[in-house]
Design a protein around this motif. Structure first.
Motif, PDB file in Angstrom:
ATOM      1  N   UNK A  81      34.154   8.445 -43.101  1.00  0.00           N
ATOM      2  CA  UNK A  81      34.960   7.745 -44.117  1.00  0.00           C
ATOM      3  C   UNK A  81      34.119   6.773 -44.955  1.00  0.00           C
ATOM      4  N   UNK A  82      33.093   6.172 -44.336  1.00  0.00           N
ATOM      5  CA  UNK A  82      32.259   5.250 -45.117  1.00  0.00           C
ATOM      6  C   UNK A  82      31.281   6.020 -46.000  1.00  0.00           C
ATOM      7  N   UNK A  83      30.905   7.223 -45.567  1.00  0.00           N
ATOM      8  CA  UNK A  83      29.991   8.045 -46.382  1.00  0.00           C
ATOM      9  C   UNK A  83      30.734   8.591 -47.606  1.00  0.00           C
ATOM     10  N   UNK A  84      31.961   9.040 -47.383  1.00  0.00           N
ATOM     11  CA  UNK A  84      32.723   9.620 -48.504  1.00  0.00           C
ATOM     12  C   UNK A  84      33.501   8.537 -49.265  1.00  0.00           C
ATOM     13  N   UNK A  85      33.679   7.360 -48.623  1.00  0.00           N
ATOM     14  CA  UNK A  85      34.408   6.259 -49.267  1.00  0.00           C
ATOM     15  C   UNK A  85      35.923   6.405 -49.196  1.00  0.00           C
ATOM     16  N   UNK A  86      36.393   7.331 -48.386  1.00  0.00           N
ATOM     17  CA  UNK A  86      37.853   7.511 -48.306  1.00  0.00           C
ATOM     18  C   UNK A  86      38.290   8.069 -46.955  1.00  0.00           C
ATOM     19  N   UNK A  87      39.575   7.844 -46.644  1.00  0.00           N
ATOM     20  CA  UNK A  87      40.118   8.326 -45.376  1.00  0.00           C
ATOM     21  C   UNK A  87      41.575   8.705 -45.600  1.00  0.00           C
ATOM     22  N   UNK A  88      41.987   9.838 -45.031  1.00  0.00           N
ATOM     23  CA  UNK A  88      43.384  10.225 -45.178  1.00  0.00           C
ATOM     24  C   UNK A  88      44.230   9.468 -44.169  1.00  0.00           C
ATOM     25  N   UNK A  89      45.336   8.919 -44.651  1.00  0.00           N
ATOM     26  CA  UNK A  89      46.247   8.175 -43.780  1.00  0.00           C
ATOM     27  C   UNK A  89      47.646   8.385 -44.320  1.00  0.00           C
ATOM     28  N   UNK A  90      48.567   8.812 -43.475  1.00  0.00           N
ATOM     29  CA  UNK A  90      49.957   9.061 -43.898  1.00  0.00           C
ATOM     30  C   UNK A  90      49.978  10.003 -45.121  1.00  0.00           C
ATOM     31  N   UNK A  91      49.085  10.986 -45.116  1.00  0.00           N
ATOM     32  CA  UNK A  91      48.928  11.933 -46.232  1.00  0.00           C
ATOM     33  C   UNK A  91      48.521  11.281 -47.548  1.00  0.00           C
ATOM     34  N   UNK A  92      48.041  10.056 -47.505  1.00  0.00           N
ATOM     35  CA  UNK A  92      47.533   9.412 -48.717  1.00  0.00           C
ATOM     36  C   UNK A  92      46.011   9.349 -48.609  1.00  0.00           C
ATOM     37  N   UNK A  93      45.355   9.286 -49.778  1.00  0.00           N
ATOM     38  CA  UNK A  93      43.916   9.084 -49.756  1.00  0.00           C
ATOM     39  C   UNK A  93      43.653   7.586 -49.900  1.00  0.00           C
ATOM     40  N   UNK A  94      43.082   6.993 -48.860  1.00  0.00           N
ATOM     41  CA  UNK A  94      42.847   5.547 -48.855  1.00  0.00           C
ATOM     42  C   UNK A  94      41.357   5.279 -49.060  1.00  0.00           C
ATOM     43  N   UNK A  95      41.037   4.451 -50.070  1.00  0.00           N
ATOM     44  CA  UNK A  95      39.640   4.086 -50.310  1.00  0.00           C
ATOM     45  C   UNK A  95      39.205   3.085 -49.242  1.00  0.00           C
ATOM     46  N   UNK A  96      37.996   3.252 -48.720  1.00  0.00           N
ATOM     47  CA  UNK A  96      37.494   2.296 -47.720  1.00  0.00           C
ATOM     48  C   UNK A  96      36.058   1.903 -48.067  1.00  0.00           C
ATOM     49  N   UNK A  97      35.638   0.768 -47.514  1.00  0.00           N
ATOM     50  CA  UNK A  97      34.248   0.330 -47.658  1.00  0.00           C
ATOM     51  C   UNK A  97      33.879  -0.417 -46.374  1.00  0.00           C
ATOM     52  N   UNK A  98      32.604  -0.825 -46.235  1.00  0.00           N
ATOM     53  CA  UNK A  98      32.201  -1.433 -44.954  1.00  0.00           C
ATOM     54  C   UNK A  98      32.904  -2.755 -44.651  1.00  0.00           C
ATOM     55  N   UNK A  99      33.636  -3.317 -45.605  1.00  0.00           N
ATOM     56  CA  UNK A  99      34.320  -4.586 -45.377  1.00  0.00           C
ATOM     57  C   UNK A  99      35.724  -4.438 -44.796  1.00  0.00           C
ATOM     58  N   UNK A 100      36.171  -3.196 -44.588  1.00  0.00           N
ATOM     59  CA  UNK A 100      37.530  -3.016 -44.046  1.00  0.00           C
ATOM     60  C   UNK A 100      37.503  -2.058 -42.863  1.00  0.00           C
ATOM     61  N   UNK A 101      38.484  -2.222 -41.988  1.00  0.00           N
ATOM     62  CA  UNK A 101      38.640  -1.299 -40.862  1.00  0.00           C
ATOM     63  C   UNK A 101      39.091   0.060 -41.417  1.00  0.00           C
ATOM     64  N   UNK A 102      38.516   1.125 -40.912  1.00  0.00           N
ATOM     65  CA  UNK A 102      38.941   2.463 -41.351  1.00  0.00           C
ATOM     66  C   UNK A 102      40.312   2.742 -40.721  1.00  0.00           C
ATOM     67  N   UNK A 103      41.306   3.140 -41.514  1.00  0.00           N
ATOM     68  CA  UNK A 103      42.635   3.369 -40.929  1.00  0.00           C
ATOM     69  C   UNK A 103      42.583   4.425 -39.826  1.00  0.00           C
ATOM     70  N   UNK A 104      43.258   4.113 -38.705  1.00  0.00           N
ATOM     71  CA  UNK A 104      43.278   5.030 -37.558  1.00  0.00           C
ATOM     72  C   UNK A 104      44.600   5.803 -37.546  1.00  0.00           C
ATOM     73  N   UNK A 105      44.558   7.062 -37.062  1.00  0.00           N
ATOM     74  CA  UNK A 105      45.810   7.823 -36.982  1.00  0.00           C
ATOM     75  C   UNK A 105      46.882   7.109 -36.160  1.00  0.00           C
ATOM     76  N   UNK A 106      46.470   6.385 -35.094  1.00  0.00           N
ATOM     77  CA  UNK A 106      47.466   5.710 -34.227  1.00  0.00           C
ATOM     78  C   UNK A 106      48.270   4.679 -35.009  1.00  0.00           C
ATOM     79  N   UNK A 107      47.654   4.152 -36.062  1.00  0.00           N
ATOM     80  CA  UNK A 107      48.344   3.089 -36.810  1.00  0.00           C
ATOM     81  C   UNK A 107      49.523   3.651 -37.610  1.00  0.00           C
TER      82      UNK A 107
END
Ligand code: GLN
Length: 291
Positions: A81-107
């Protein structure tokens, strides 16, 4: 491995995925095939379906060069997720960077419990404490555009990431985002129907033993819950009590084996009707309490 033509090895999508999965597996990555696919879709600028349709497509030198750089980063255990800059969560594309926790499926359990709670309410006012990337409130807003959503975080880096994610949400004005150390910047009073949070809850002493993806690449302040993991939760519960309406709900994501102590803290602060929500492995992930 690839077919040869004029002595030059031709690498197809199929060949390179096979090679990379094996390589990443040896480097200790726990979902090497998926990682290889996600990195290749990123390098080629295509989606996964296109990748599968083009399995026999040869890669150009330039494409392989770009992919190689991404694979190198993943081999050093940087999260995909940090390499691509994004993570899928709740079927949404969420932008991430090293300053935030990567969204986890459990959440997504926290999202579901908040949405269930909102079902019975109209014009409800909902606050997220420590929103990080904004994944959770964006997920809620994507299902319910009528909620009056507020979200805060102490980290300016997180607030800017959350604003970006809100702006690309189907409902861009979905939340009022503001800076606050928990509820320090919010006046006391019966303001919110629901307060929810996925606070830092990992005991300091175990952070060093977590996977390198977490301990080397994710923000310590979003994970560290102090000696027993409950330092933030201990401050958050009484502050939330002061800002909830009567019968308001507090919903918290918690860590492994923290439910008994968090339940005790909730009761100590006048909360009742406590309900626990387990994840797929049966561990309690979310607690809900009524004021
Ligand atoms: N669930 C995360 C982990 O296990 C921790 C998230 C948190 O502290 N809120 O790494």
């Amino acid at each position: 491995m690839g077919a040869t033509s004029n002595k030059k090895i031709i690498w197809t999508v199929r060949d390179i995925l096979k090679w990379t999965s094996e390589y990443l597996r040896r480097k200790g990555c726990d979902s090497p095939r998926l990682d290889a696919e996600l990195l290749l879709t990123h390098a080629l600028g295509v989606d996964r379906l296109r990748l599968f349709l083009d399995f026999d497509r040869p890669l150009s030198d330039k494409e392989r060069e770009k992919y190689r750089e991404l694979v190198k980063r993943r081999a050093s255990r940087e999260p995909v997720a940090l390499i691509t800059g994004k993570k899928e969560f709740w079927s949404l594309e969420i932008m991430v960077n090293p300053g935030v926790l990567i969204p986890r499926p459990e959440t997504e359990i926290l999202v579901q419990v908040v949405l269930d709670q909102c079902k019975t309410l109209t014009n409800c006012s909902v606050l997220e404490i420590g929103c990080g990337s904004g994944a959770v409130f964006c997920a809620i807003a994507s299902d319910r555009s009528d909620i009056d959503l507020y979200a805060c975080d102490i980290s300016l880096c997180a607030l800017s990431c959350a604003s970006i994610n809100a702006s690309i949400n189907p409902n861009p004005n979905c939340a009022h985002i503001f800076a606050s150390d928990l509820l320090e910047s919010v006046r006391s009073g019966p303001i919110f129907d629901i307060i929810f949070s996925n606070p830092p809850y990992v005991p300091s002493s175990i952070i060093d033993s977590l996977e390198p993806e977490i301990r080397q690449f994710e923000p310590y302040c979003a994970l560290n819950g102090g000696d027993d993991g409950l330092a933030t939760i201990r401050r958050l519960i009484p502050q939330s009590r002061n800002c909830l309406k009567p019968n308001g709900n507090l919903l918290l994501e918690i860590g492994d084996e923290q439910s008994d102590e968090v339940e005790r803290l909730l009761k100590l602060n006048d909360f009742s009707e406590i309900r626990a929500y387990p994840d797929l492995s049966g561990k309690i992930r979310v607690l809900k309490a009524v004021l």
